[in-house]
Design a protein around this motif. Structure first.
Motif, PDB file in Angstrom:
ATOM      1  N   UNK A 421       0.871  -1.189   0.000  1.00  0.00           N
ATOM      2  CA  UNK A 421       0.000   0.000   0.000  1.00  0.00           C
ATOM      3  C   UNK A 421       0.899   1.228   0.000  1.00  0.00           C
ATOM      4  N   UNK A 422       0.784   1.999  -1.091  1.00  0.00           N
ATOM      5  CA  UNK A 422       1.623   3.201  -1.233  1.00  0.00           C
ATOM      6  C   UNK A 422       3.103   2.834  -1.089  1.00  0.00           C
ATOM      7  N   UNK A 423       3.498   1.742  -1.808  1.00  0.00           N
ATOM      8  CA  UNK A 423       4.901   1.285  -1.882  1.00  0.00           C
ATOM      9  C   UNK A 423       5.413   0.714  -0.568  1.00  0.00           C
ATOM     10  N   UNK A 431      -5.068  -4.713   3.066  1.00  0.00           N
ATOM     11  CA  UNK A 431      -5.497  -4.181   1.775  1.00  0.00           C
ATOM     12  C   UNK A 431      -7.019  -4.239   1.660  1.00  0.00           C
ATOM     13  N   UNK A 432      -7.580  -5.382   2.067  1.00  0.00           N
ATOM     14  CA  UNK A 432      -9.044  -5.503   1.997  1.00  0.00           C
ATOM     15  C   UNK A 432      -9.735  -4.482   2.878  1.00  0.00           C
ATOM     16  N   UNK A 433      -9.192  -4.222   4.068  1.00  0.00           N
ATOM     17  CA  UNK A 433      -9.808  -3.224   4.968  1.00  0.00           C
ATOM     18  C   UNK A 433      -9.705  -1.825   4.380  1.00  0.00           C
ATOM     19  N   UNK A 434      -8.548  -1.491   3.744  1.00  0.00           N
ATOM     20  CA  UNK A 434      -8.404  -0.163   3.155  1.00  0.00           C
ATOM     21  C   UNK A 434      -9.392   0.019   2.004  1.00  0.00           C
ATOM     22  N   UNK A 436     -12.262  -1.559   1.760  1.00  0.00           N
ATOM     23  CA  UNK A 436     -13.597  -1.522   2.361  1.00  0.00           C
ATOM     24  C   UNK A 436     -13.936  -0.142   2.895  1.00  0.00           C
ATOM     25  N   UNK A 437     -12.913   0.592   3.425  1.00  0.00           N
ATOM     26  CA  UNK A 437     -13.144   1.954   3.913  1.00  0.00           C
ATOM     27  C   UNK A 437     -13.593   2.877   2.782  1.00  0.00           C
ATOM     28  N   UNK A 438     -13.225   2.578   1.578  1.00  0.00           N
ATOM     29  CA  UNK A 438     -13.631   3.407   0.432  1.00  0.00           C
ATOM     30  C   UNK A 438     -14.979   2.956  -0.127  1.00  0.00           C
ATOM     31  N   UNK A 439     -15.630   1.996   0.572  1.00  0.00           N
ATOM     32  CA  UNK A 439     -16.954   1.494   0.184  1.00  0.00           C
ATOM     33  C   UNK A 439     -16.905   0.829  -1.200  1.00  0.00           C
ATOM     34  N   UNK A 440     -15.821   0.128  -1.455  1.00  0.00           N
ATOM     35  CA  UNK A 440     -15.693  -0.642  -2.688  1.00  0.00           C
ATOM     36  C   UNK A 440     -15.866  -2.110  -2.337  1.00  0.00           C
ATOM     37  N   UNK A 441     -16.879  -2.745  -2.968  1.00  0.00           N
ATOM     38  CA  UNK A 441     -17.138  -4.146  -2.727  1.00  0.00           C
ATOM     39  C   UNK A 441     -16.400  -4.969  -3.803  1.00  0.00           C
ATOM     40  N   UNK A 442     -15.517  -5.796  -3.354  1.00  0.00           N
ATOM     41  CA  UNK A 442     -14.718  -6.604  -4.300  1.00  0.00           C
ATOM     42  C   UNK A 442     -15.180  -8.048  -4.356  1.00  0.00           C
ATOM     43  N   UNK A 443     -16.071  -8.452  -3.449  1.00  0.00           N
ATOM     44  CA  UNK A 443     -16.506  -9.847  -3.446  1.00  0.00           C
ATOM     45  C   UNK A 443     -17.552 -10.134  -4.503  1.00  0.00           C
ATOM     46  N   UNK A 444     -18.431  -9.178  -4.832  1.00  0.00           N
ATOM     47  CA  UNK A 444     -19.513  -9.378  -5.800  1.00  0.00           C
ATOM     48  C   UNK A 444     -19.491  -8.206  -6.763  1.00  0.00           C
TER      49      UNK A 444
END
Length: 709
Positions: A421-423, A431-434, A436-444
């Motif tokens: 994350x940021x080098x 990474x998943x938590x960061x 998730x904080x941006x409200x991006x769902x990567x599972x579906x």
């Protein structure tokens, strides 16, 4: 021998002078002398050619600037050349001249000779393949067994019987036998190594073998080809007959490779293989030609990422025409990197990339065809480079406090990932938590869509799905930008193709310009020569007149000089002429007297001739008289005999008279006979006197003749 480009009917026409084929292994020094004109427009090369038609370059004529010879036409000389020849098998020498144009000059060849001694004393002697011959009658020759293996091979000798047929050579000699009873380990290998043989040669291996008690074992006897001191080897034959107790003949032709590996810079080895490659899910199942033949392959799993290996061809002849290289390649498996073809010119940093292919290309053999053009001697190299061992994906996400850069590095070997994350290194959970904080769902990925659209998206292709995603998620201009990007990409490809076509056309135009440049230079040179010839033709009468005038003046001067010399000679000879005239006046009386003496001699000769004729006549008469005398003598002898017989008869008659007193008196008859006898004797005396007179006349005639002569 002489060959001229003016006799060539087309470009790249080749003139060959071929020697007889050798019949026995030979080595030594080939010497010859040559001369060439316009060396840059033709190639003069010496090759050796074996019975299969394979060529090997022995020597090539250098261009003029590389020879320490004055190449001006006025001082051109024959250049001596000596070339080492090593021919352990039948070969023939080929002197080849290839012309690149109709104005390619000429080549002169003379004084070809061969010496059994090498040109250079340091040249290694020719290998004699007969050192590998052995009938094992007096030992193992140069065949050895290693100390590591079990030494099962024994030299034995048996008389032929129902169990062992004896040796193949004489039936009662020696041979090698390997008995499995001598080994306690099943499947153990015993190797018999022959003497080392030079590479890049062709050999014929012939041997006889016999099996007994091994009918259930396949490939119990094999022949391998070992390469140097390395463990690399190749199986070239294995036993596949079930016949026992008989000698079976085997003949193998061994041809070493003409290609070489660049060992100094390589990190891997090319291997000659047959059948599938040793690593699963890589390589082909067989060669391209028949499926059961040989091919070269390199194992990427034995190389590190970025490692390379090269396979170099033998030296190739240059040509002004386009040459074509064709081959088949197979690139299948993980870790596949790059396969490239380079034109290696022998000059530093001058290698030219001709063709390349990257990444996995499928499970089939693919055909490659490479066209190139190069004027000078060169090599073609296959360059292999293993692919990278890892890949990375980087995504930048918008965030008000600063964009978030997420990097994932994937290791190819173990399929493990490293997150950043940021080098900065981070765990996958961070990474998943960061995210998730941006409200991006990567599972579906379809969760943000209405339910009625999910089915439509599921039926879309990848391209349609990407376009729908851009229209749904991205800003309004994203799809337009994507369409413009595709259009620009299409235009870019078109422009690249146009640039390639233009570059190809430019290269061909440049080559054509180079060829035309030579023709133009020859044209202007021809024009200058023609103009000069025309000018000289016009000047020719004046030159001829001037030459004739100078010759006439010279002749006049010579004539005047001859007149002066003649006058001086006459003046010098005047006293001699006066003396000659006085001598001639004195000589006239002498000549008159000589004429008189000559007339007298002529008369004496005439008389002498007459005497000679008379003498010959007298000799003839003497000869006739001699013949008559001989006849008379013969008659006299006969008469004497008759007289003798008559006297005997008289005595007999007298006796009879004494005995017969009353007989008639025969005295008158006796007296008549005596009178006749006396007359004959008188005639004989007369003839002898005439003969003496003739002899005397003859002697006098000969004496007079000798005095006159």
């Amino acid at each position: 021998m002489y060959v001229d480009s003016t006799d060539a009917k087309s470009f790249q026409e080749v003139a060959k002078l071929v020697s007889p084929m050798t019949t026995v292994p030979m080595s030594g020094c080939v010497s010859f002398q040559y001369q060439q004109h316009h060396a840059g427009d033709h190639l003069f090369t010496l090759f050796s050619r074996d019975q299969t038609g394979q060529y090997q370059e022995l020597w090539r004529a250098n261009i003029p600037e590389n020879n320490n010879v004055n190449w001006s036409p006025e001082t051109r000389v024959l250049i001596p050349v000596q070339v080492d020849l090593k021919a352990p098998y039948p070969v023939e020498l080929v002197f080849e001249v290839a012309f690149n144009s109709a104005h390619g000059g000429f080549v002169i060849l003379d004084d070809i000779s061969f010496s059994p001694e090498f040109c250079n004393a340091s040249t290694e002697p020719t290998f004699d393949p007969s050192i590998a011959n052995c009938d094992f009658e007096s030992g193992y020759c140069q065949y050895v067994q290693t100390q590591i293996d079990s030494q099962l091979w024994r030299r034995v000798s048996f008389r032929p019987n129902i169990y062992i047929p004896g040796d193949h050579t004489t039936g009662a000699g020696s041979f090698l036998m390997a008995n499995s009873r001598f080994s306690l380990r099943s499947g153990y290998v015993s190797r018999l190594f022959g003497p080392p043989m030079p590479g890049n040669q062709k050999y014929c291996l012939k041997f006889f073998y016999s099996l007994r008690g091994l009918s259930g074992t396949d490939q119990v006897l094999s022949v391998y080809l070992y390469y140097g001191k390395s463990t690399k080897h190749e199986q070239i034959w294995t036993q596949n007959y079930k016949m026992k107790n008989v000698w079976i003949a085997v003949e193998l032709t061994i041809q070493s490779q003409n290609n070489a590996q660049d060992k100094e810079e390589d990190s891997g080895d090319w291997m000659l293989s047959k059948g599938p490659t040793p690593t699963s899910y890589t390589g082909p199942r067989g060669d391209h030609t028949s499926g059961v033949g040989h091919y070269l392959h390199i194992e990427a799993s034995m190389m590190l990422p970025g490692n390379k290996a090269r396979l170099l061809s033998s030296s190739l002849r240059g040509s002004r025409e386009t040459q074509c290289l064709q081959f088949y390649y197979h690139m299948y498996g993980s870790g596949i990197g790059q396969l490239s073809v380079y034109l290696q010119t022998g000059q530093e940093n001058q290698d030219k990339l001709l063709w390349t292919s990257q990444g996995e290309q499928g499970i089939s053999w693919l055909r490659a065809s490479v066209n190139y053009q190069y004027d000078h001697q060169h090599q073609v190299s296959l360059y292999v480079k293993r692919g990278c061992s890892k890949g990375s994906v980087e995504i930048e996400l918008y965030r008000a406090s600063g964009n978030l850069i997420i990097t994932r590095e994937i290791q190819v070997e173990n399929n493990q990932s490293t997150w950043m994350i940021n080098k900065k290194h981070a765990s996958q959970k961070a990474v998943e938590e960061a995210v998730k904080e941006l409200h991006i769902q990567v599972g579906n990925l379809c969760q943000f869509l209405p339910q009625e659209k999910v089915g439509e998206f599921a039926k879309m292709s990848k391209i349609e799905l990407l376009e729908a995603t851009e229209k749904s998620v991205g800003p309004p201009e994203m799809y337009e930008f994507h369409c413009e990007l595709k259009t620009f990409r299409t235009k870019e490809r078109e422009l690249e193709n146009v640039c390639k076509e233009k570059a190809t056309f430019l290269e061909k135009a440049r080559q054509r310009n180079e060829r035309n440049k030579l023709d133009v230079e020859r044209y202007y040179m021809k024009k200058r020569h023609l103009d000069r010839i025309q000018m000289l033709e016009k000047k020719k009468p004046w030159v001829e007149y001037e030459t004739a005038r100078k010759e006439m003046e010279g002749v006049k001067k010579e004539r005047e000089e001859m007149k002066r010399k003649l006058k001086s000679l006459k003046e010098a000879q005047e006293p001699l002429l006066r003396k000659i005239r006085s001598v001639e006046s004195q000589l006239q009386p002498i000549e008159q007297k000589m004429k008189e003496l000559t007339a007298g001699i002529r008369e004496a000769t005439q008389k002498c001739k007459q005497k000679h004729d008379q003498l010959e006549y007298r000799n003839k008469e003497v000869e006739d008289i001699r013949q008559d005398l001989s006849l008379k003598q013969t008659e006299e002898a006969d008469r004497q005999k008759r007289i003798g017989h008559t006297q005997l008869m008289i005595k007999d008659l007298q006796k009879e008279l004494q005995n017969m007193g009353s007989m008639e008196d025969v005295t008158p008859q006796i007296e008549a006979v005596n009178a006749e006898l006396k007359s004959i004797q008188d005639e004989k005396a007369k003839l002898e006197g005439e003969m003496l007179d003739l002899r005397r006349d003859k002697d006098e005639a000969f004496g007079e003749f000798n005095r006159n002569v």
